[in-house]
Design a protein around this motif. Structure first.
Motif, PDB file in Angstrom:
ATOM      1  N   HIS A 100       0.845  -1.198   0.000  1.00 22.50           N
ATOM      2  CA  HIS A 100       0.000   0.000   0.000  1.00 22.50           C
ATOM      3  C   HIS A 100       0.879   1.246   0.000  1.00 22.50           C
ATOM      4  CE1 HIS A 100      -3.662  -2.264   0.872  1.00 22.50           C
ATOM      5  NE2 HIS A 100      -3.030  -2.895   1.831  1.00 22.50           N
ATOM      6  N   ASP A 101       0.731   2.086  -1.019  1.00 23.33           N
ATOM      7  CA  ASP A 101       1.353   3.409  -1.059  1.00 23.33           C
ATOM      8  C   ASP A 101       2.856   3.385  -0.797  1.00 23.33           C
ATOM      9  OD1 ASP A 101      -1.275   4.718  -1.369  1.00 23.33           O
ATOM     10  OD2 ASP A 101      -1.604   3.980   0.667  1.00 23.33           O
TER      11      ASP A 101
ATOM     12  N   GLU B  81       7.558  11.453  -4.982  1.00 25.29           N
ATOM     13  CA  GLU B  81       6.929  12.613  -4.331  1.00 25.29           C
ATOM     14  C   GLU B  81       5.480  12.291  -3.949  1.00 25.29           C
ATOM     15  OE1 GLU B  81       5.960  16.892  -5.968  1.00 25.29           O
ATOM     16  OE2 GLU B  81       7.968  16.232  -6.586  1.00 25.29           O
ATOM     17  N   GLY B  82       4.765  11.669  -4.867  1.00 26.09           N
ATOM     18  CA  GLY B  82       3.380  11.291  -4.586  1.00 26.09           C
ATOM     19  C   GLY B  82       3.292  10.335  -3.405  1.00 26.09           C
ATOM     20  N   LEU B  83       4.223   9.400  -3.335  1.00 27.71           N
ATOM     21  CA  LEU B  83       4.198   8.416  -2.249  1.00 27.71           C
ATOM     22  C   LEU B  83       4.529   9.059  -0.908  1.00 27.71           C
ATOM     23  CD1 LEU B  83       5.735   5.231  -3.903  1.00 27.71           C
ATOM     24  CD2 LEU B  83       3.339   5.837  -3.519  1.00 27.71           C
TER      25      LEU B  83
ATOM     26  N   GLN C 103       1.367  10.584   0.316  1.00 29.57           N
ATOM     27  CA  GLN C 103       0.446   9.542   0.823  1.00 29.57           C
ATOM     28  C   GLN C 103       0.910   9.048   2.203  1.00 29.57           C
ATOM     29  OE1 GLN C 103      -2.372   9.460  -1.569  1.00 29.57           O
ATOM     30  NE2 GLN C 103      -2.149   7.272  -1.795  1.00 29.57           N
ATOM     31  N   ALA C 104       2.227   8.884   2.333  1.00 27.92           N
ATOM     32  CA  ALA C 104       2.770   8.365   3.600  1.00 27.92           C
ATOM     33  C   ALA C 104       2.531   9.355   4.731  1.00 27.92           C
ATOM     34  CB  ALA C 104       4.260   8.059   3.454  1.00 27.92           C
ATOM     35  N   ASN C 105       2.729  10.648   4.452  1.00 22.72           N
ATOM     36  CA  ASN C 105       2.503  11.652   5.494  1.00 22.72           C
ATOM     37  C   ASN C 105       1.040  11.670   5.909  1.00 22.72           C
ATOM     38  OD1 ASN C 105       5.180  12.410   5.583  1.00 22.72           O
ATOM     39  ND2 ASN C 105       4.937  14.002   4.033  1.00 22.72           N
ATOM     40  N   ALA C 106       0.156  11.572   4.908  1.00 24.88           N
ATOM     41  CA  ALA C 106      -1.277  11.551   5.203  1.00 24.88           C
ATOM     42  C   ALA C 106      -1.612  10.338   6.071  1.00 24.88           C
ATOM     43  CB  ALA C 106      -2.078  11.504   3.903  1.00 24.88           C
ATOM     44  N   ARG C 107      -1.008   9.219   5.746  1.00 24.71           N
ATOM     45  CA  ARG C 107      -1.234   7.973   6.507  1.00 24.71           C
ATOM     46  C   ARG C 107      -0.784   8.142   7.956  1.00 24.71           C
ATOM     47  NH1 ARG C 107      -2.343   2.791   5.482  1.00 24.71           N
ATOM     48  NH2 ARG C 107      -2.536   2.982   3.225  1.00 24.71           N
TER      49      ARG C 107
END
Ligand code: AMP
Ligand code: MN
Ligand code: MN
Ligand code: MN
Length: 290
Positions: free
Chosen positions: A39-40, A90-92, A95-99
């Motif tokens: 995932h991500d 960069e996109g990942l 996503q990781a920070n949001a997670r």
């Protein structure tokens, strides 16, 4: 026919095994071509590729992006991605920070539901990597503490849609997710289309939007899909002109009903997505395989 499994998880997301252990277990199960699709995250791909070389297996670099489409959470598997691609990286990171932020919010919500210490528990289960914390880790913590009787129970009672610890996520929008995958040279695959809370008509709208955004394949056979559903998804893939994919969505031995490399065969008429990387059944090609 070599066994091909194009959807698996390691402990770089919510799987239980290290990437190397996953590859060894897949090799023992007879898998010849494996995609790691955390995932991500593509953090496990290098380790998996190194072990795949030892085992004489083909490893297809991949990931499973969490996305949003019309307010519902949709997973897009990316296969054959260049894991060094700066746009993807960069996109990942976003996503990781949001997670990581969501994990704190889930912990707070569970605290309010008189379940203190959930964040710390989930963090430990995620290998002390805050940005890898998944709802799976919270579910495991709830189960281990006897607060629920099963993983499913944890989602039904606390973590699922509309439940007390359901925190809406700013995941990447579906078209942007496909842009990330395609920008990194990968193929976008709609993950487990039978598992979304959608009518058949709405599922077709989702697939149309997915195609419009550059999606090229959909999963037809996974370990948990019933034969009727596999048949239906196969027909849908053919009708909508998408390639078909297959994979176990293996997370680890704690889900003993799912086995690496084991799922229904693709229905007749489906065009396998792996023809992009494997030139013939006996001769795995090298493009994008590392
Ligand atoms: P997340 O990406 O953190 O939102 O977590 C989603 C993950 O939770 C999925 O990839 C599954 O592995 C797991 N999951 C979702 N629903 C269930 C369920 N009902 N039972 C067990 N695991 C689930
Ligand atoms: Mn998962
Ligand atoms: Mn998924
Ligand atoms: Mn998955």
């Amino acid at each position: 026919m070599p066994v091909i499994d194009l959807h698996t998880h390691s402990h770089c997301s919510d799987g239980a095994l290290s990437p190397a252990d996953l590859v060894r277990q897949a090799a023992r199960a007879g898998v010849r071509v494996l995609a790691l699709t955390d995932h991500d995250s593509v953090d496990g791909v290098e380790e998996a590729a190194a072990e795949a070389a030892v085992q004489g297996m083909q490893l297809l670099p991949g990931l499973e992006l969490s996305t949003v489409w019309k307010g519902i959470s949709v997973h897009i598997v990316g296969l054959g991605v260049d894991i060094e691609d700066p746009g993807l990286r960069e996109g990942l990171e976003r996503q990781a920070n949001a997670r990581g932020e969501r994990a704190h919010m889930i912990g707070e919500r569970l605290g309010k539901a008189r379940l203190p210490g959930a964040y710390e528990g989930a963090l430990e289960l995620a290998g002390n990597e805050p940005n890898r914390i998944s709802r799976t880790h919270f579910a495991q913590w709830l189960l281990a503490g006897g607060h629920v009787g099963s993983m499913q129970g944890a989602f039904d009672k606390y973590l699922g849609n509309g439940r007390p610890a359901d925190v809406p996520m700013p995941w990447v929008e579906l078209p942007d997710a496909l842009a990330l995958i395609r920008g990194a040279g990968g193929t976008g695959v709609l993950a487990h289309p039978g598992r979304y809370p959608l009518t058949r008509t709405k599922l077709r709208s989702l697939i149309a939007a997915f195609i419009e955004a550059g999606g090229e394949a959909m999963e037809v056979a996974t370990a948990t899909e019933k034969p009727d559903m596999v048949r239906y998804l196969g027909q849908l893939a053919v009708q909508m002109g998408l390639d078909a994919s297959q994979g176990s969505d293996f997370h680890g031995p704690h889900m003993p009903w799912i086995h690496l490399g084991r799922f229904a065969p693709l229905p007749a008429g489906c065009r396998p997505v792996w023809r992009r990387w494997i030139s013939s059944e006996d001769e795995p090609g090298q493009r994008a395989l590392i």
